[in-house]
Design a protein around this motif. Structure first.
Motif, mmCIF file in Angstrom:
data_model
loop_
_atom_site.group_PDB
_atom_site.id
_atom_site.type_symbol
_atom_site.label_atom_id
_atom_site.label_comp_id
_atom_site.label_asym_id
_atom_site.label_seq_id
_atom_site.Cartn_x
_atom_site.Cartn_y
_atom_site.Cartn_z
ATOM 1 N N ASP A 14 0.715 -1.132 -0.189
ATOM 2 C CA ASP A 14 -0.320 0.109 -0.100
ATOM 3 C C ASP A 14 0.370 0.898 -0.085
ATOM 4 O OD1 ASP A 14 -2.514 0.979 0.010
ATOM 5 O OD2 ASP A 14 -2.402 1.556 2.218
ATOM 6 N N VAL A 15 1.519 1.081 -1.148
ATOM 7 C CA VAL A 15 2.323 2.343 -1.033
ATOM 8 C C VAL A 15 1.965 3.954 -1.949
ATOM 9 C CG1 VAL A 15 5.046 3.398 -2.321
ATOM 10 C CG2 VAL A 15 5.274 1.395 -0.286
ATOM 11 N N HIS A 16 1.914 4.730 -1.178
ATOM 12 C CA HIS A 16 1.890 6.152 -1.876
ATOM 13 C C HIS A 16 2.908 7.226 -1.865
ATOM 14 C CE1 HIS A 16 -2.927 5.004 -1.160
ATOM 15 N NE2 HIS A 16 -2.170 4.380 -0.572
ATOM 16 N N ALA A 64 11.259 7.606 -0.133
ATOM 17 C CA ALA A 64 11.252 7.205 0.526
ATOM 18 C C ALA A 64 9.463 7.416 0.375
ATOM 19 C CB ALA A 64 10.709 8.079 2.450
ATOM 20 N N PRO A 65 8.350 6.540 0.613
ATOM 21 C CA PRO A 65 7.677 7.001 0.928
ATOM 22 C C PRO A 65 6.324 7.711 1.247
ATOM 23 C CG PRO A 65 7.272 5.040 2.074
ATOM 24 C CD PRO A 65 8.756 5.274 1.223
ATOM 25 N N VAL A 70 7.780 -0.727 3.036
ATOM 26 C CA VAL A 70 8.504 -1.529 1.703
ATOM 27 C C VAL A 70 9.255 -2.031 3.043
ATOM 28 C CG1 VAL A 70 10.031 -0.757 -0.034
ATOM 29 C CG2 VAL A 70 8.626 0.324 0.086
ATOM 30 N N GLU A 71 9.626 -3.639 2.754
ATOM 31 C CA GLU A 71 10.813 -4.946 3.356
ATOM 32 C C GLU A 71 11.723 -5.134 1.683
ATOM 33 O OE1 GLU A 71 8.945 -7.995 5.297
ATOM 34 O OE2 GLU A 71 8.062 -6.788 6.175
ATOM 35 N N LEU A 77 12.803 -1.312 4.905
ATOM 36 C CA LEU A 77 13.390 0.390 5.016
ATOM 37 C C LEU A 77 12.911 1.720 5.715
ATOM 38 C CD1 LEU A 77 13.520 0.347 1.069
ATOM 39 C CD2 LEU A 77 14.357 -1.434 3.372
ATOM 40 N N ALA A 78 12.018 1.435 6.604
ATOM 41 C CA ALA A 78 11.575 2.791 7.757
ATOM 42 C C ALA A 78 11.975 2.631 8.528
ATOM 43 C CB ALA A 78 10.255 2.531 7.966
#
Length: 230
Positions: A14-16, A64-65, A70-71, A77-78
């Motif tokens: 669910d990346v925006h 970055a989103p 995100v993995e 990654l966060a």
């Protein structure tokens, strides 16, 4: 860096991502979700402006989103921070760009060896790895030549070898054949597929060339910032 080993190399949930604000905002990604298993070569297609480069940059830890998760290789990654992202990009991800990105004053061998120097690999290890990779991409006889003395296809092969220098788990390629003619582009894509197999890597390759899609294990399409699987 602590990693959780899973069968999934890349997980996007669910990346925006938007650029700008208000009515002028450009929504590059709208709730993108995908998974890429280890060892798979995935082609990402879509028109110019569809969000391909944005997605690659986010998966590669270069951007970055706005929201979403995100993995990569078992890492969220966060939670890495800038130093953790730098380490991930150096040790676990290889990048191949349309513009090749080679250093003009260095030979092919020296360009391939740059990531190993940054990692402070021992000279003998570095030399052996560079020799192996140049042989793998068919350029063993061109080690002493500089980028300006090589064709576009040869330069991209050097760039692929350099991306593989640190044995990355994930190879990210953004339009790697965009500056090449059709025949050379097809050969480079076949090379990518071959090195993914031989190096036991995973690859995410953005391309707008429909003739290259049959070389991928799976094809994803980005359309208006959303993923459509073929």
């Amino acid at each position: 860096m602590n990693r959780v080993i899973t069968e999934t190399m890349v997980r996007v949930e669910d990346v925006h991502k938007s650029y700008g604000r208000g009515a002028a905002a450009v929504h590059a990604l709208r709730g993108v979700s995908l998974e890429i298993p280890r060892g798979e070569l995935v082609a990402l297609k879509g028109r110019s402006g569809s969000g391909k480069t944005t997605l690659l940059n986010i998966v590669g830890g270069l951007d970055a989103p706005d929201r979403g998760r995100v993995e990569v290789d078992g890492q969220d990654l966060a939670g890495l921070g800038e130093s953790g992202l730098l380490e991930l990009r150096r040790d676990r991800i290889g990048f191949v760009f349309q513009s090749f990105g080679l250093i003009p004053i260095l030979t092919a061998a020296e360009n391939v060896g740059v990531p190993l120097r940054l990692r402070r690999a021992e000279p003998r290890e570095r030399e052996e790895r560079v020799e192996l990779l140049l042989s793998l991409v068919g350029l063993a006889d061109h080690a002493a030549q500089r980028p300006g003395e090589l064709s576009g296809g040869q330069q991209q092969r050097v760039a692929i070898a350099r991306a593989l220098a640190n044995r990355p788990a994930l190879l990210i390629a953004d339009e790697p054949t965009g500056q090449l003619d059709a025949e050379t582009g097809h050969a480079v894509m076949e090379l990518l597929r071959a090195v993914v197999r031989s190096e036991r890597a995973t690859a995410l390759v953005a391309t707008h060339d429909a003739n290259l899609l049959d070389l991928a294990d799976r094809v994803l399409e980005l359309r208006d910032g959303e993923i459509i699987e073929h």
